[in-house]
Design a protein around this motif. Structure first.
Motif, PDB file in Angstrom:
ATOM      1  N   ASP A 323      34.706  60.870  30.087  1.00 48.50           N
ATOM      2  CA  ASP A 323      34.006  59.583  30.130  1.00 48.50           C
ATOM      3  C   ASP A 323      32.572  59.780  29.635  1.00 48.50           C
ATOM      4  O   ASP A 323      31.622  59.266  30.213  1.00 48.50           O
ATOM      5  CB  ASP A 323      34.033  59.022  31.560  1.00 48.50           C
ATOM      6  CG  ASP A 323      33.636  57.549  31.627  1.00 48.50           C
ATOM      7  OD1 ASP A 323      34.084  56.767  30.779  1.00 48.50           O
ATOM      8  OD2 ASP A 323      32.870  57.189  32.543  1.00 48.50           O
ATOM      9  N   SER A 324      32.449  60.556  28.548  1.00 48.76           N
ATOM     10  CA  SER A 324      31.116  60.921  28.038  1.00 48.76           C
ATOM     11  C   SER A 324      30.293  59.709  27.639  1.00 48.76           C
ATOM     12  O   SER A 324      29.066  59.748  27.620  1.00 48.76           O
ATOM     13  CB  SER A 324      31.247  61.870  26.839  1.00 48.76           C
ATOM     14  OG  SER A 324      29.987  62.262  26.374  1.00 48.76           O
ATOM     15  N   LYS A 325      30.969  58.594  27.312  1.00 51.17           N
ATOM     16  CA  LYS A 325      30.240  57.394  26.886  1.00 51.17           C
ATOM     17  C   LYS A 325      29.502  56.733  28.052  1.00 51.17           C
ATOM     18  O   LYS A 325      28.695  55.823  27.845  1.00 51.17           O
ATOM     19  CB  LYS A 325      31.212  56.399  26.235  1.00 51.17           C
ATOM     20  CG  LYS A 325      30.515  55.391  25.352  1.00 51.17           C
ATOM     21  CD  LYS A 325      31.501  54.597  24.518  1.00 51.17           C
ATOM     22  CE  LYS A 325      30.793  53.768  23.472  1.00 51.17           C
ATOM     23  NZ  LYS A 325      29.847  52.807  23.999  1.00 51.17           N
ATOM     24  N   ALA A 326      29.756  57.196  29.276  1.00 51.99           N
ATOM     25  CA  ALA A 326      29.037  56.658  30.442  1.00 51.99           C
ATOM     26  C   ALA A 326      27.626  57.234  30.465  1.00 51.99           C
ATOM     27  O   ALA A 326      27.368  58.269  31.060  1.00 51.99           O
ATOM     28  CB  ALA A 326      29.780  57.009  31.726  1.00 51.99           C
ATOM     29  N   THR A 327      26.712  56.555  29.780  1.00 54.00           N
ATOM     30  CA  THR A 327      25.343  57.063  29.682  1.00 54.00           C
ATOM     31  C   THR A 327      24.395  56.374  30.656  1.00 54.00           C
ATOM     32  O   THR A 327      23.189  56.573  30.599  1.00 54.00           O
ATOM     33  CB  THR A 327      24.803  56.892  28.240  1.00 54.00           C
ATOM     34  OG1 THR A 327      24.828  55.506  27.909  1.00 54.00           O
ATOM     35  CG2 THR A 327      25.640  57.674  27.239  1.00 54.00           C
ATOM     36  N   ILE A 346      31.409  65.992  36.831  1.00 50.56           N
ATOM     37  CA  ILE A 346      30.411  66.612  35.949  1.00 50.56           C
ATOM     38  C   ILE A 346      29.422  65.519  35.538  1.00 50.56           C
ATOM     39  O   ILE A 346      29.801  64.523  34.915  1.00 50.56           O
ATOM     40  CB  ILE A 346      31.066  67.244  34.699  1.00 50.56           C
ATOM     41  CG1 ILE A 346      32.119  68.282  35.104  1.00 50.56           C
ATOM     42  CG2 ILE A 346      30.003  67.881  33.808  1.00 50.56           C
ATOM     43  CD1 ILE A 346      32.920  68.863  33.939  1.00 50.56           C
ATOM     44  N   VAL A 347      28.139  65.709  35.908  1.00 53.75           N
ATOM     45  CA  VAL A 347      27.133  64.658  35.747  1.00 53.75           C
ATOM     46  C   VAL A 347      25.830  65.269  35.247  1.00 53.75           C
ATOM     47  O   VAL A 347      25.569  66.446  35.467  1.00 53.75           O
ATOM     48  CB  VAL A 347      26.921  63.910  37.101  1.00 53.75           C
ATOM     49  CG1 VAL A 347      26.522  64.876  38.195  1.00 53.75           C
ATOM     50  CG2 VAL A 347      25.893  62.784  36.986  1.00 53.75           C
ATOM     51  N   GLY A 348      25.005  64.458  34.566  1.00 51.82           N
ATOM     52  CA  GLY A 348      23.664  64.914  34.197  1.00 51.82           C
ATOM     53  C   GLY A 348      23.375  64.811  32.720  1.00 51.82           C
ATOM     54  O   GLY A 348      24.266  64.618  31.891  1.00 51.82           O
ATOM     55  N   GLY A 349      22.098  64.946  32.386  1.00 54.57           N
ATOM     56  CA  GLY A 349      21.620  64.815  31.011  1.00 54.57           C
ATOM     57  C   GLY A 349      20.207  64.297  31.053  1.00 54.57           C
ATOM     58  O   GLY A 349      19.449  64.620  31.968  1.00 54.57           O
ATOM     59  N   CYS A 372      26.350  69.872  37.873  1.00 54.04           N
ATOM     60  CA  CYS A 372      25.223  69.262  37.163  1.00 54.04           C
ATOM     61  C   CYS A 372      25.073  69.915  35.790  1.00 54.04           C
ATOM     62  O   CYS A 372      24.846  71.126  35.704  1.00 54.04           O
ATOM     63  CB  CYS A 372      23.921  69.464  37.934  1.00 54.04           C
ATOM     64  SG  CYS A 372      23.836  68.544  39.469  1.00 54.04           S
ATOM     65  N   LEU A 373      25.183  69.105  34.748  1.00 54.33           N
ATOM     66  CA  LEU A 373      25.083  69.611  33.379  1.00 54.33           C
ATOM     67  C   LEU A 373      23.877  68.951  32.710  1.00 54.33           C
ATOM     68  O   LEU A 373      23.968  67.860  32.153  1.00 54.33           O
ATOM     69  CB  LEU A 373      26.367  69.287  32.599  1.00 54.33           C
ATOM     70  CG  LEU A 373      26.383  69.635  31.115  1.00 54.33           C
ATOM     71  CD1 LEU A 373      26.164  71.121  30.874  1.00 54.33           C
ATOM     72  CD2 LEU A 373      27.685  69.184  30.478  1.00 54.33           C
ATOM     73  N   GLY A 374      22.724  69.614  32.809  1.00 53.03           N
ATOM     74  CA  GLY A 374      21.515  69.042  32.226  1.00 53.03           C
ATOM     75  C   GLY A 374      20.358  70.010  32.342  1.00 53.03           C
ATOM     76  O   GLY A 374      20.403  70.960  33.124  1.00 53.03           O
ATOM     77  N   GLY A 411      46.293  68.491  42.100  1.00 46.60           N
ATOM     78  CA  GLY A 411      46.264  67.083  42.496  1.00 46.60           C
ATOM     79  C   GLY A 411      44.902  66.433  42.337  1.00 46.60           C
ATOM     80  O   GLY A 411      44.771  65.213  42.455  1.00 46.60           O
ATOM     81  N   ASP A 412      43.855  67.243  42.053  1.00 46.65           N
ATOM     82  CA  ASP A 412      42.501  66.698  41.884  1.00 46.65           C
ATOM     83  C   ASP A 412      42.290  66.160  40.467  1.00 46.65           C
ATOM     84  O   ASP A 412      43.133  66.340  39.580  1.00 46.65           O
ATOM     85  CB  ASP A 412      41.438  67.778  42.143  1.00 46.65           C
ATOM     86  CG  ASP A 412      41.340  68.175  43.622  1.00 46.65           C
ATOM     87  OD1 ASP A 412      41.993  67.513  44.449  1.00 46.65           O
ATOM     88  OD2 ASP A 412      40.610  69.142  43.917  1.00 46.65           O
ATOM     89  N   THR A 413      41.120  65.548  40.276  1.00 46.62           N
ATOM     90  CA  THR A 413      40.680  65.105  38.951  1.00 46.62           C
ATOM     91  C   THR A 413      39.335  65.743  38.640  1.00 46.62           C
ATOM     92  O   THR A 413      38.478  65.816  39.521  1.00 46.62           O
ATOM     93  CB  THR A 413      40.521  63.566  38.913  1.00 46.62           C
ATOM     94  OG1 THR A 413      41.778  62.954  39.205  1.00 46.62           O
ATOM     95  CG2 THR A 413      40.039  63.082  37.547  1.00 46.62           C
ATOM     96  N   VAL A 414      39.157  66.183  37.392  1.00 49.07           N
ATOM     97  CA  VAL A 414      37.836  66.602  36.908  1.00 49.07           C
ATOM     98  C   VAL A 414      37.350  65.496  35.972  1.00 49.07           C
ATOM     99  O   VAL A 414      37.998  65.184  34.975  1.00 49.07           O
ATOM    100  CB  VAL A 414      37.887  67.956  36.164  1.00 49.07           C
ATOM    101  CG1 VAL A 414      36.547  68.239  35.478  1.00 49.07           C
ATOM    102  CG2 VAL A 414      38.231  69.075  37.131  1.00 49.07           C
ATOM    103  N   LEU A 415      36.223  64.900  36.337  1.00 46.28           N
ATOM    104  CA  LEU A 415      35.703  63.752  35.601  1.00 46.28           C
ATOM    105  C   LEU A 415      34.351  64.079  34.976  1.00 46.28           C
ATOM    106  O   LEU A 415      33.383  64.362  35.691  1.00 46.28           O
ATOM    107  CB  LEU A 415      35.533  62.552  36.555  1.00 46.28           C
ATOM    108  CG  LEU A 415      34.773  61.332  35.998  1.00 46.28           C
ATOM    109  CD1 LEU A 415      35.585  60.619  34.929  1.00 46.28           C
ATOM    110  CD2 LEU A 415      34.411  60.360  37.132  1.00 46.28           C
ATOM    111  N   LEU A 416      34.268  64.039  33.648  1.00 52.44           N
ATOM    112  CA  LEU A 416      32.975  64.068  32.959  1.00 52.44           C
ATOM    113  C   LEU A 416      32.505  62.626  32.821  1.00 52.44           C
ATOM    114  O   LEU A 416      33.066  61.850  32.049  1.00 52.44           O
ATOM    115  CB  LEU A 416      33.103  64.706  31.568  1.00 52.44           C
ATOM    116  CG  LEU A 416      31.862  64.552  30.662  1.00 52.44           C
ATOM    117  CD1 LEU A 416      30.690  65.383  31.180  1.00 52.44           C
ATOM    118  CD2 LEU A 416      32.166  64.907  29.212  1.00 52.44           C
ATOM    119  N   SER A 417      31.512  62.236  33.621  1.00 51.77           N
ATOM    120  CA  SER A 417      30.927  60.896  33.530  1.00 51.77           C
ATOM    121  C   SER A 417      29.438  61.051  33.816  1.00 51.77           C
ATOM    122  O   SER A 417      28.990  60.927  34.950  1.00 51.77           O
ATOM    123  CB  SER A 417      31.597  59.952  34.542  1.00 51.77           C
ATOM    124  OG  SER A 417      31.177  58.624  34.326  1.00 51.77           O
TER     125      SER A 417
END
Length: 443
Positions: A323-327, A346-349, A372-374, A411-417
């Motif tokens: 969901d990288s477009k979630a800026t 995964i969040v940050g920038g 945190c990715l930033g 059963g989990d989700t990894v979400l890049l947003s």
């Protein structure tokens, strides 16, 4: 007549090609470097250009200036142009005059790309001669140079709308409004809201404005301001006499004695926000007289936009979602809201003045770990460190994905947003999304 084009990206080069085709003298100026791809196009059409500078005497000799939406009005060359009483417009305004078929225009803080793609999908599958452009895909102007008779479905940003004067879409859509790009609007939310509503400023009683009835800012603007267009609301909270609404597990679109009923379960895209996007697109399709059966089939086989809640793959029964477009925070709110399983987020920038408290209830309910990715994660850490079990900082997408894999269980989700802009570690949100997908494929 001489057209000056500032910025030699997709929008600018497309404008230059159209202007040349219509017999204008054209000069393209880019303060940065022009890519080889666009230099080749400019040379092919024998269009003069410069890079790495703006030659003032050349630029001020123009009759019209068409500027890239990425160039703010505050920059010195724009101020000089305006001081010389030369009109500065957007590609949309310039191309519109040569497009013989009225367009469909879609704006909003979030959801506009998905709604634009879905609307185009519904209309093209329904048999109409349509194109797609604006803030998405090929330049609108370049397409108009080749196919002026198409009905174009245009995704429009507030920056593009700032540059319109007479542009008039037959059908306009405002998906929602939440704070974004405030640095371009003197940090005044009302300036940004007014920019969005420029989409309807030239509409007449023969045109339509489709909008989110549940959106407080949209309702406030419509209460305090006038639009001549016929208003078509959509809502997931209220039954409407005219427009689109929810009834049980069905979307109902009731307009002009025609009613379409669509089961939510048949939508090809998930999440409450996508129910609204589907309502808006279906309302456009109905106004364009697309058959009910065609609408239903098209809604079920639509795959959604890249980088917008895009299911990448499952690895060891963990679903990875791009969901990288979630800026901004509002876009990430929709993403977290649609999560059905424990989530590693995964969040940050680059923070755009985010208020992370808005996400707190969803983080408590849905998120088990945060990566945190930033370059600067201090605000995210301050907001959520005490809320989730694990919060880890990383500086590359490879590390982010590896760390998320370690933290996720079956059963989990990894979400890049990210809820943030991408420019600290990536070229843009597309680059960020592509890197995420590549790293997931390497797992």
């Amino acid at each position: 007549m001489k057209v000056i084009v500032l910025g030699a990206g997709e929008s600018g080069v497309g404008t230059a090609v159209l202007a040349k085709a219509k017999g204008y003298e054209v000069f393209v100026s880019d303060f940065g470097m022009i890519s080889d791809k666009y230099k080749a196009i400019l040379n092919e059409f024998d269009i003069r250009w410069e890079e790495g500078k703006h030659t003032e005497s050349e630029i001020l000799s123009g009759n019209i200036v068409v500027k890239s939406p990425g160039i703010p009005d505050k920059v010195a060359i724009i101020q000089k142009i305006l001081a010389n009483d030369i009109d500065v417009i957007s590609e949309i305004e310039f191309a519109y005059t040569f497009n013989t078929e009225p367009s469909v225009a879609i704006t909003g803080s979030n959801g506009k790309t998905t709604t634009t793609m879905l609307t185009y999908h519904l209309l093209s599958k329904g048999g109409l001669n349509v194109g797609i452009g604006g803030n998405i895909g090929e330049s609108y102007a370049k397409q108009v140079a080749v196919n002026p008779e198409k009905c174009y479905v245009l995704e429009l940003s507030s920056f593009q709308l700032d540059g319109i004067r007479k542009y008039r879409p037959h059908i306009a859509v405002i998906t929602n409004i939440s704070p974004d790009h405030l640095d371009r609007y003197d940090y005044k939310y009302e300036n940004y809201i007014n920019a969005k509503f420029r989409i309807t400023m030239n509409q007449t009683k023969d045109d339509y404005l489709i909008y989110d009835y549940d959106d407080v800012e949209i309702q406030r603007w419509l209460t305090n301001n006038k639009t001549a267009a016929k208003k078509v609301p959509f809502s997931i909270s209220k039954k409407l006499e005219y427009g689109a609404y929810l009834e049980g597990q069905n979307i109902v679109v009731a307009m002009d004695k025609e009613t379409v009923v669509l089961p939510i379960s048949e939508l090809g895209i998930e999440g409450k926000h996508n129910v609204k996007n589907a309502m808006a697109a279906t309302a456009v399709a109905q106004l364009k007289r697309i058959r009910k059966q065609s609408i239903r089939e098209s809604l079920s086989d639509f795959q959604g936009a890249e980088h917008r809640l895009e299911k990448v793959m499952k690895v060891e029964n963990v679903q990875y979602i791009n969901d990288s477009k979630a800026t901004n925070v509002n876009a990430t709110f929709f993403a977290l809201e649609s999560m059905k399983t424990p989530t590693v987020w995964i969040v940050g920038g680059v923070d755009k003045g985010n208020d992370y408290d808005e996400l707190m209830p969803l983080v408590r309910e849905k998120v088990k770990s945060i990566v945190c990715l930033g370059v600067d994660n201090s605000k995210i850490k301050a907001a959520y460190e005490s809320v989730v079990d694990t919060l880890i900082e990383v500086q590359s997408m490879a590390d982010a994905v590896k760390m998320a894999q370690r933290l996720a269980e079956s059963g989990d989700t990894v979400l890049l947003s990210p809820a943030c802009a991408s420019f600290d570690l990536f070229k843009n949100y597309e680059d960020r999304g592509h890197q995420f997908k590549a790293e997931v494929n390497n797992l």
